[in-house]
Scaffold this active site. Structure first.
Site, PDB file in Angstrom:
ATOM      1  N   SER A   1      -7.474   5.666   0.388  1.00 11.86           N
ATOM      2  CA  SER A   1      -6.551   5.175   1.435  1.00 11.86           C
ATOM      3  C   SER A   1      -6.406   6.146   2.635  1.00 11.86           C
ATOM      4  O   SER A   1      -6.488   7.478   2.378  1.00 11.86           O
ATOM      5  CB  SER A   1      -5.221   4.981   0.737  1.00 11.86           C
TER       6      SER A   1
ATOM      7  N   GLU B   1      -3.776   6.814   3.667  1.00  8.68           N
ATOM      8  CA  GLU B   1      -2.757   7.579   3.491  1.00  8.68           C
ATOM      9  C   GLU B   1      -2.861   9.112   2.749  1.00  8.68           C
ATOM     10  O   GLU B   1      -2.022   9.859   2.821  1.00  8.68           O
ATOM     11  CB  GLU B   1      -1.801   7.018   2.320  1.00  8.68           C
TER      12      GLU B   1
ATOM     13  N   TYR C   1       2.407   8.446  -3.401  1.00 10.60           N
ATOM     14  CA  TYR C   1       1.287   7.526  -3.518  1.00 10.60           C
ATOM     15  C   TYR C   1       0.129   8.328  -2.892  1.00 10.60           C
ATOM     16  O   TYR C   1      -0.998   8.154  -3.436  1.00 10.60           O
ATOM     17  CB  TYR C   1       1.779   6.245  -2.274  1.00 10.60           C
TER      18      TYR C   1
HETATM   19  N1  GDD Z   1       6.766  -1.623   4.622  1.00  5.05           N
HETATM   20  C1  GDD Z   1       7.442  -1.524   5.681  1.00  5.05           C
HETATM   21  N2  GDD Z   1       8.783  -2.195   5.830  1.00  5.05           N
HETATM   22  N3  GDD Z   1       7.007  -0.697   6.463  1.00  5.05           N
HETATM   23  C2  GDD Z   1       7.729  -0.570   7.662  1.00  5.05           C
HETATM   24  C3  GDD Z   1       8.908  -1.309   8.146  1.00  5.05           C
HETATM   25  C4  GDD Z   1       9.630  -2.058   6.895  1.00  5.05           C
HETATM   26  O1  GDD Z   1      10.533  -2.832   6.966  1.00  5.05           O
HETATM   27  N4  GDD Z   1       9.576  -0.862   8.947  1.00  5.05           N
HETATM   28  C5  GDD Z   1       8.620  -0.163   9.666  1.00  5.05           C
HETATM   29  N5  GDD Z   1       7.547   0.011   9.059  1.00  5.05           N
HETATM   30  C6  GDD Z   1       6.389   1.197   8.972  1.00  5.05           C
HETATM   31  C7  GDD Z   1       6.261   2.075   8.031  1.00  5.05           C
HETATM   32  O2  GDD Z   1       7.297   3.036   7.876  1.00  5.05           O
HETATM   33  C8  GDD Z   1       4.881   2.453   8.154  1.00  5.05           C
HETATM   34  O3  GDD Z   1       4.770   3.417   9.145  1.00  5.05           O
HETATM   35  C9  GDD Z   1       4.235   1.224   8.547  1.00  5.05           C
HETATM   36  O4  GDD Z   1       5.194   0.328   8.986  1.00  5.05           O
HETATM   37  C10 GDD Z   1       3.263   0.572   7.708  1.00  5.05           C
HETATM   38  O5  GDD Z   1       3.787   0.343   6.364  1.00  5.05           O
HETATM   39  P1  GDD Z   1       3.201  -0.368   4.930  1.00  5.05           P
HETATM   40  O6  GDD Z   1       2.850  -2.048   5.954  1.00  5.05           O
HETATM   41  O7  GDD Z   1       4.278  -0.546   4.194  1.00  5.05           O
HETATM   42  O8  GDD Z   1       2.043   0.333   4.875  1.00  5.05           O
HETATM   43  P2  GDD Z   1       1.498   1.691   4.757  1.00  5.05           P
HETATM   44  O9  GDD Z   1       0.737   2.222   5.850  1.00  5.05           O
HETATM   45  O10 GDD Z   1       2.801   2.445   4.184  1.00  5.05           O
HETATM   46  O11 GDD Z   1       0.495   1.562   3.365  1.00  5.05           O
HETATM   47  C11 GDD Z   1      -0.542   0.568   3.488  1.00  5.05           C
HETATM   48  O12 GDD Z   1      -1.862   1.133   4.103  1.00  5.05           O
HETATM   49  C12 GDD Z   1      -2.563   1.852   3.301  1.00  5.05           C
HETATM   50  C13 GDD Z   1      -3.699   2.286   3.933  1.00  5.05           C
HETATM   51  O13 GDD Z   1      -4.651   1.283   3.861  1.00  5.05           O
HETATM   52  C14 GDD Z   1      -0.821   0.262   1.827  1.00  5.05           C
HETATM   53  O14 GDD Z   1      -1.285  -1.121   1.804  1.00  5.05           O
HETATM   54  C15 GDD Z   1      -1.194   1.336   1.154  1.00  5.05           C
HETATM   55  O15 GDD Z   1      -1.259   0.880  -0.137  1.00  5.05           O
HETATM   56  C16 GDD Z   1      -2.508   1.530   1.815  1.00  5.05           C
HETATM   57  O16 GDD Z   1      -3.172   2.543   1.115  1.00  5.05           O
END
Ligand code: GDD
Length: 325
Positions: free
Chosen positions: A129, A131, A153
């Site tokens: 990822s 991440e 993670y």
């Molecule tokens: N989930 C979430 N909920 N994220 C929020 C929110 C909220 O209410 N508000 C802002 N965000 C911001 C998070 O702080 C982060 O910076 C961004 O939105 C994306 O969050 P997520 O959609 O939860 O995804 P992620 O970037 O943390 O991780 C995803 O992508 C990775 C890379 O492909 C996940 O799918 C991981 O499993 C994956 O590895």
């Protein structure tokens, strides 16, 4: 057409369902590892597989049990193994570091070890990822960028990446790592920000809700379409030698841009509905992720086609359609 046999972990998720469809279209026999509870509650837990359920072979097992993984690999004798399962919600990994690290690292280790012992010719894909980059030193990030994960993670994914590379180098396993940047679709889980937004837009447009609470609107991500990203996984395992690849669009957008576009697509002004909640900020945020998929383009011939705007519209349209809006 091929008569290969593939084994997937995480088959019930967004990526697992798209990858299964792709592999079936390529003539594969597709097997998946699922939790026993999923088989007991198929309407809910196997919903993404509804259309193809009858063509799949599902095996109840737990990634927390080496014995059960060993049993399934022994039974299936896969030619290709795609390890997608994980505790994949970054926010949750702050609430329970121990289970995130245990499940993600041990699950990968058990599967690699079983494949090495039972089917050493099986090609193995690990879902790494973006991440893992965390606070990256350079923008955009490619296969040479140093990892600096910012959550348990991310740490568990770095460990899985290292284990996969080590099995390749130490035991000659055909093992490849995908370093996938965020990839979304109408099948995304509701806990991730894109689906949280698209589903809230639909509820608001349907008159069922009036508010959307979000965390950091300024975070920027490189968002692509999951359907295209799973094809890159498959392409990685069709190469003469195993290697590691970044899969990304090379474009990044803020959460705020996603919000604005999603609300606008439904004819709504997001400022009337969206509030920020400090509780939803992460203890350690990654402000900016942007990938450089030049190697995947050059070696695999893969590149993304779906544009950001079209991804957002598709997600909003699907959620609206489900509510009859
Ligand atoms: N989930 C979430 N909920 N994220 C929020 C929110 C909220 O209410 N508000 C802002 N965000 C911001 C998070 O702080 C982060 O910076 C961004 O939105 C994306 O969050 P997520 O959609 O939860 O995804 P992620 O970037 O943390 O991780 C995803 O992508 C990775 C890379 O492909 C996940 O799918 C991981 O499993 C994956 O590895």
């Amino acid at each position: 057409m091929s008569s290969k046999c593939a084994l997937l972990t995480g088959i019930t998720g967004q990526d697992g369902s798209y990858l299964s469809e792709w592999l079936l279209s390529q003539g594969y026999e597709v097997h998946g590892i699922v939790r026993r509870v999923a088989l007991e509650d198929p309407d809910h837990r196997l919903s993404r597989l509804r259309e193809i359920r009858s063509r799949l072979h599902l095996h109840a097992a737990s990634l927390e049990s080496y014995a059960s993984i060993h049993r399934v690999v022994h039974e299936v004798q896969p030619d290709e193994c795609y390890h997608l399962a994980a505790q994949s919600f970054v926010s949750y990994s702050f609430d329970d570091e121990f289970s995130t690290l245990n499940t993600n690292i041990n699950g990968t280790h058990y599967l690699l070890s079983a494949v090495k012992a039972l089917t050493p010719d099986c090609r193995f894909y690990f879902a790494g990822s973006s991440e893992m980059f965390g606070v990256a030193e350079t923008v955009p990030q490619n296969e040479d960028t140093r990892f600096h994960p910012r959550s348990s993670y991310g740490i568990s994914k770095v460990a899985g990446f290292d284990l996969t590379r080590n099995y390749r180098e130490a035991y000659g396993l055909y093992a490849a790592n995908g370093i996938l940047f965020n990839h979304e679709s109408p099948r995304r889980g509701y806990e991730f920000v894109t689906r949280k937004i698209s589903s809230a837009v639909a509820r608001i447009a349907a008159g069922k809700s009036t508010e959307l609470r979000l965390g950091n609107l300024d975070a920027q991500r490189d968002w692509g379409h999951a359907r295209e990203y799973v094809q890159a996984m498959w392409m990685m395992l069709q190469q003469p030698t195993p290697d590691d690849y970044v899969i990304a669009t090379g474009e990044c957008h803020s959460v705020r841009e996603f919000v604005e576009l999603a609300f606008c697509h439904a004819g709504l002004d997001y400022r009337k509905y969206v509030t920020t909640d400090r509780e939803l900020f992460r203890p350690a945020e990654i402000n900016l992720l942007k990938g450089d998929a030049a190697k995947a383009r050059r070696v695999l011939g893969w590149s993304h086609q779906v544009k950001f705007q079209d991804l957002v519209r598709e997600m909003v349209d699907e959620d609206c359609r489900a509510l009859g809006v």
